[in-house]
Design an enzyme around this catalytic site. Structure first.
Site, PDB file in Angstrom:
ATOM      1  N   HIS A  56      13.357 -19.408   4.776  1.00 13.15           N
ATOM      2  CA  HIS A  56      14.073 -18.646   5.882  1.00 13.15           C
ATOM      3  C   HIS A  56      14.929 -17.547   5.202  1.00 13.15           C
ATOM      4  O   HIS A  56      15.006 -16.252   5.242  1.00 13.15           O
ATOM      5  CB  HIS A  56      14.989 -19.318   6.711  1.00 13.15           C
ATOM      6  CG  HIS A  56      14.125 -20.132   7.688  1.00 13.15           C
ATOM      7  ND1 HIS A  56      14.645 -21.158   8.684  1.00 13.15           N
ATOM      8  CD2 HIS A  56      12.539 -20.356   7.752  1.00 13.15           C
ATOM      9  CE1 HIS A  56      13.480 -21.811   9.156  1.00 13.15           C
ATOM     10  NE2 HIS A  56      12.434 -21.244   8.856  1.00 13.15           N
ATOM     11  N   SER A  78       7.767 -18.741   9.702  1.00 10.04           N
ATOM     12  CA  SER A  78       9.150 -18.485   9.947  1.00 10.04           C
ATOM     13  C   SER A  78       9.710 -17.545   8.853  1.00 10.04           C
ATOM     14  O   SER A  78      10.636 -16.862   9.074  1.00 10.04           O
ATOM     15  CB  SER A  78      10.100 -19.559  10.350  1.00 10.04           C
ATOM     16  OG  SER A  78       9.851 -20.444   9.099  1.00 10.04           O
TER      17      SER A  78
END
Length: 272
Positions: free
Chosen positions: A246, A195
């Site tokens: 992230h 991610s």
């Protein structure tokens, strides 16, 4: 065709006239020409550019040559198969199947990202191996779906090498951000997942759209920001999600893409 009046009269008498002047390498196209004839226009421009370049006394290629080359390259890029994106998805799925069915779930032993091993034992390979590990079916399904959607588009806009550089650089920067955060919080966890690299693709795409002012882009700034905001919100409202990775990946992707744009801009200035 040497006299402007003749050219104007020709365009008044009919529709969709094209006037080609091979001696000067110029092509006059009626303003309402249909895009269906785009391949014919490119062929004529290429032909006249080649003839003009071969003409005696010509020291340099005509100005239209570089533009034609860029249009041809752009058309090729739009039709390029996203092989790198597909390979990344396949590798991630294969690694998930092997680790999920044949090995016990020990993320530290499998190559998960832990700042203790990286800092104290110098196991820097974990910054890469952790990108290919996923903790469950939902985890890998969501990541691979977004990876292929974003990767397919970005790989068509960039060269394959630049796309892979953006992906892995974002993943490494996301891992570094995660390690710094966990060190500050004194957390002893092993992070896994692609991610962070995928958020880097979002950040890179945002920069490319901003630089091109949305011209020729299938996505706009609002769509990308909405996608990133929803993903970040989902992470903040969920447990066991590495939001530091992230954020670090998103910012890292923006920086890498900005560097690509600067390099491309300098090359274009040299050509002109």
């Amino acid at each position: 065709l040497q006299q402007p009046g003749q050219t104007q009269s020709l365009f008044r008498d009919g529709e969709n006239y094209w006037v080609a002047v091979p001696d000067s390498g110029q092509l006059y196209v009626y303003e309402n020409w249909h895009p269906f004839f785009q391949p014919v226009r490119r062929a004529l421009e290429d032909l006249m550019s080649q003839q003009n370049a071969k003409a005696p006394g010509t020291d340099a290629a005509p100005a239209g040559t570089a533009a034609t080359r860029r249009r041809t390259t752009s058309a090729f890029a739009q039709n390029r198969f996203p092989i790198c994106s597909l390979l990344l998805v396949i590798i991630n799925v294969l690694v998930f199947l092997v680790t999920d069915f044949f090995w016990a779930v020990d993320w530290s032993a499998l190559g998960g990202l832990s700042w203790q091993e990286v800092i104290h034992q110098h196991q820097y390979y974990r910054l890469i191996t952790s990108i290919f590990l996923h903790s469950g079916l939902d985890h890998i399904f969501n990541n691979m779906l977004v990876l292929f959607m974003l990767g397919r588009y970005l790989e068509q806009q960039l060269r394959s090498g630049a796309f892979l550089t953006l992906y892995f650089s974002s993943g490494i920067l996301a891992g570094c951000t995660s390690m710094v955060y966990n060190m500050m919080q004194n957390n002893t966890v092993a992070s896994v997942g692609a991610s962070g690299a995928i958020f880097g693709l979002m950040g890179g795409l945002l920069v490319l759209v901003l630089v091109s002012h949305g011209k020729g882009q299938a996505l706009d700034v609002r769509q990308i920001l909405l996608m990133a905001a929803l993903s970040l919100y989902s992470g903040l409202t969920s447990q066991d999600v590495d939001n530091a990775a992230h954020i670090g990946g998103f910012i890292g992707g923006m920086l890498v893409a900005a560097l690509f744009c600067c390099i491309r801009h300098r090359k274009e200035r040299r050509l002109h």
